[in-house]
Write a protein that holds these residues in place. Structure first.
Motif, PDB file in Angstrom:
ATOM      1  N   LYS A  14      12.898   2.652   4.625  1.00  0.00           N
ATOM      2  CA  LYS A  14      12.301   3.881   4.200  1.00  0.00           C
ATOM      3  C   LYS A  14      13.384   4.961   3.592  1.00  0.00           C
ATOM      4  N   ILE A  21       3.957   8.596   0.424  1.00  0.00           N
ATOM      5  CA  ILE A  21       4.082   7.010   0.227  1.00  0.00           C
ATOM      6  C   ILE A  21       4.336   6.635  -1.276  1.00  0.00           C
ATOM      7  N   TYR A  25       7.355   4.087  -1.832  1.00  0.00           N
ATOM      8  CA  TYR A  25       7.151   2.634  -2.371  1.00  0.00           C
ATOM      9  C   TYR A  25       7.582   2.440  -3.888  1.00  0.00           C
ATOM     10  N   HIS A 458      -2.629   0.987  -1.481  1.00  0.00           N
ATOM     11  CA  HIS A 458      -1.557   0.726  -0.667  1.00  0.00           C
ATOM     12  C   HIS A 458      -1.871   0.486   0.564  1.00  0.00           C
ATOM     13  N   ASP A 459      -1.283  -0.230   1.354  1.00  0.00           N
ATOM     14  CA  ASP A 459      -1.221  -0.355   2.762  1.00  0.00           C
ATOM     15  C   ASP A 459      -0.036  -0.330   3.610  1.00  0.00           C
ATOM     16  N   ASP A 460       0.044  -0.805   4.686  1.00  0.00           N
ATOM     17  CA  ASP A 460       1.449  -0.459   5.308  1.00  0.00           C
ATOM     18  C   ASP A 460       2.576  -1.500   5.156  1.00  0.00           C
ATOM     19  N   LYS A 461       1.962  -2.295   4.201  1.00  0.00           N
ATOM     20  CA  LYS A 461       3.041  -3.298   3.645  1.00  0.00           C
ATOM     21  C   LYS A 461       3.713  -2.925   2.350  1.00  0.00           C
TER      22      LYS A 461
END
Ligand code: ATP
Ligand code: MG
Length: 577
Positions: A14, A21, A25, A458-461
């Motif tokens: 990150k 986020i 990303y 989005h998700d945590d991936k």
């Protein structure tokens, strides 16, 4: 497209500069890179997303009859001087001189340029209405660029300007843009709400912001689920509140309140509910006079409403030094009684006649208790000064409203004749009389829309793109490309899908499967086909939606058909009703 030949630099870590986020990303998924504060380069993947968003915008703008033009980024100062915005716009306007020592600026918006164009070209009501738009770079030297392209200094905007011969016609032009925006954000796969908005520096009277629902949003919106009233919290109205106070007020009295300055502390110290403490907030108005705004202690001042009530065009909180000069006490003890200098007192409606209240005593460590408004002091004016809060009652239907956070991706304004008057832009009406053009302006932050889409999807991936704006629709992941048969199968599938008009990226890199899956998740391509060794030996492959956990097993020869079905389903979700 072969991934091995694509420029797609993903990052595992990150990046420390990324607070939200979407920013994170966009860097990690190889969508953009930072050049300097608020300046970003879109990499190949990011540029594909930008082109998709732009083409949706174009289609919907064209559908409403708007015409695309392309104006310069560099604008001469003279036009800005005509409207007075050369001095009003402040430091956000980046100014410079050319070699002939003439003043120019980088366009933060294009009202001046378009009005200049139209006044020189359009003469008759018969040529109206027109709506001209462009998709182009804007520069605003924002005080605090942050969150990547969400609040950048250079960004891409779609801006449109309508010119009408009558107010009724402006209403129609506005309505068309309202519809275009609704269509655009629907097709981009966003959950959004159009809210009533303040018109700010651009001017005009009616305006709506299109807010994408997201916790990371910088804006708040007040929403009534029951009658659908929705407004930016800056602008939101609500039914007047009342203060719960005693029936009678004893004689006013100064009390010692040592070292208690905040509302909570005073409330606890005196054993009086916050709503019965009057917050007195002193502001300097237009650099010359002072106004004290009074609100009940449990509520916040809405600075925009306050500015309007004071008839101010600029307003700044008084400095601690000024507060001391005006009240004779440090910050925290200001009150309406016994100010040392002339100050206009403006109180919220809820304070009218309020009994047994507490105010600052204009003396260090003292408050005055048992104060009755109108008995012990009289404000010069009452106004609606409060910031809306969760549960405040809808101004239209009286139901409690909720507050949500949002990202402003679009903004539409009825400008009226503000710019046409300032720039003397006229046309001849039916009777041959000169009339000012009646204008509207309409903006969409293209790059901000991309960030907003990621905030919502989005998700945590990683990212989960709505298919309509995804850089590619399908990713093919071959787990072992050293194996000739798998590489071949991947190539064939890529070709088969591309022949059907599908946008495919084929991960043919010689990398571990885990690395490829991580990159596929991070970049968020909506449909993934995995060609694995074991499955392929049986003539099978996995097909998976990015947003779903489990794949389905499909016979190799049936993959194209399965992909086309899933693709159609995903597109169906972002089609207009
Ligand atoms: P904000 O209140 O967020 O500063 P604004 O009211 O200044 O926005 P407009 O002048 O209405 O924005 O511009 C139209 C659109 O341009 C906005 O709705 C937003 O999507 C986009 N936009 C404005 N400023 C920026 C910025 N600094 N970075 C990215 N997009 C922006
Ligand atoms: Mg702004």
């Amino acid at each position: 497209m072969r991934m091995s030949r694509y420029y797609l630099p993903t990052l595992r870590e990150k990046p420390s500069e990324a607070e939200i986020i979407s920013h994170q990303y966009m860097l990690r998924a190889g969508i953009m890179r930072r050049l300097a504060a608020g300046l970003y380069t879109l990499l190949p993947l990011g540029n594909r997303v930008k082109l998709k968003v732009e083409s949706i915008i174009r289609e919907e703008m064209n559908r409403q009859g708007a015409l695309e033009v392309f104006m310069p980024v560099v604008q001469p100062a003279e036009l800005w001087q005509e409207t007075g915005r050369w001095s009003v716009f402040g430091k956000e306007l980046l100014r410079f001189k050319d070699r002939h020592d003439r003043d120019f600026c980088l366009g933060p918006t294009h009202e001046e340029v378009i009005t200049d164009l139209v006044r020189n070209e359009l003469r008759s009501y018969k040529q109206l209405p027109v709506n001209l738009y462009q998709i182009q770079t804007k520069f605003r030297d924002e005080v605090r660029p942050r969150f990547g392209v969400m609040r950048a200094r250079e960004f891409i905007m779609k801006d449109a300007y309508s010119f009408d011969a009558s107010w009724e016609s402006l209403d129609e032009s506005y309505q068309k843009m309202y519809q275009a925006y609704t269509n655009i954000f629907t097709r981009c796969g966003l959950t959004f709400t159009p809210v009533e908005a303040d018109t700010g520096a651009i001017g005009g009277d009616v305006s709506h912001e299109f807010m994408v629902w997201a916790e990371a949003g910088e804006d708040g919106m007040a929403i009534c689920e029951s009658c659908k009233y929705a407004a930016n919290t800056e602008k939101a109205e609500f039914k007047r509140i009342t203060i719960d106070c005693p029936q009678v007020t004893p004689a006013a009295e100064e009390v010692h309140t040592p070292q208690v300055g905040s509302i909570e502390d005073v409330s606890a110290f005196l054993g009086v509910e916050p709503q019965r403490l009057v917050k007195t907030l002193i502001y300097r108005i237009d650099g010359e006079r002072y106004v004290a705004f009074m609100v009940p202690g449990h509520r916040e001042l809405n600075e925009l409403k306050a500015m309007k009530a004071a008839g101010a065009s600029e307003m700044e909180m008084a400095s601690p030094y000024e507060v001391e000069e005006i009240t004779g006490a440090p910050v925290g003890f200001a009150g309406p009684i016994g100010l040392k200098r002339p100050v206009t007192l403006i109180a919220d409606h809820s304070l009218k006649g309020a009994k047994d209240m507490v105010v600052g005593a204009n003396r260090e460590d003292y408050h005055t208790i048992h104060v009755e408004v109108e008995r012990d002091f009289s404000p010069h004016q009452y106004a609606d000064l409060l910031l809306v809060e969760e549960g405040d009652l809808c101004p239209h239907c009286g139901e409690p409203m909720r507050i949500a956070r949002g990202i402003e991706v679009g903004h539409i304004f009825k400008l009226g004749t503000k710019y046409s008057k300032a720039m003397n832009a006229t046309f001849l009406d039916k009777d041959g009389k000169e009339q000012f053009f009646i204008m509207g302006c309409y903006g969409i932050g293209v790059t901000r829309t991309i960030a907003a889409a990621i905030e919502q999807h989005h998700d945590d991936k990683g990212i989960i793109w709505p298919i309509s704006i995804a850089p590619f629709e399908v990713s093919i992941v071959a787990t072992n490309v050293r194996k000739e048969s798998i590489l071949k199968a991947g190539e064939q599938l890529e070709k088969a899908l591309e022949d059907k008009g599908v946008e495919v990226i084929f991960d043919d890199r010689d990398e571990r499967a885990g690395v490829k899956f991580n990159d596929a998740d991070l970049t968020g391509i909506p449909i993934r086909v995995t060609l694995g060794e074991r499955g392929m030996a049986k003539g099978e492959a996995e097909v998976k939606l990015r947003r779903e956990k489990d794949p389905v097993i499909v016979k190799v020869e049936e993959i194209p058909q399965k992909v086309m079905e899933l693709r159609e389903e995903l597109f169906q979700e972002v089609r207009l009703p």
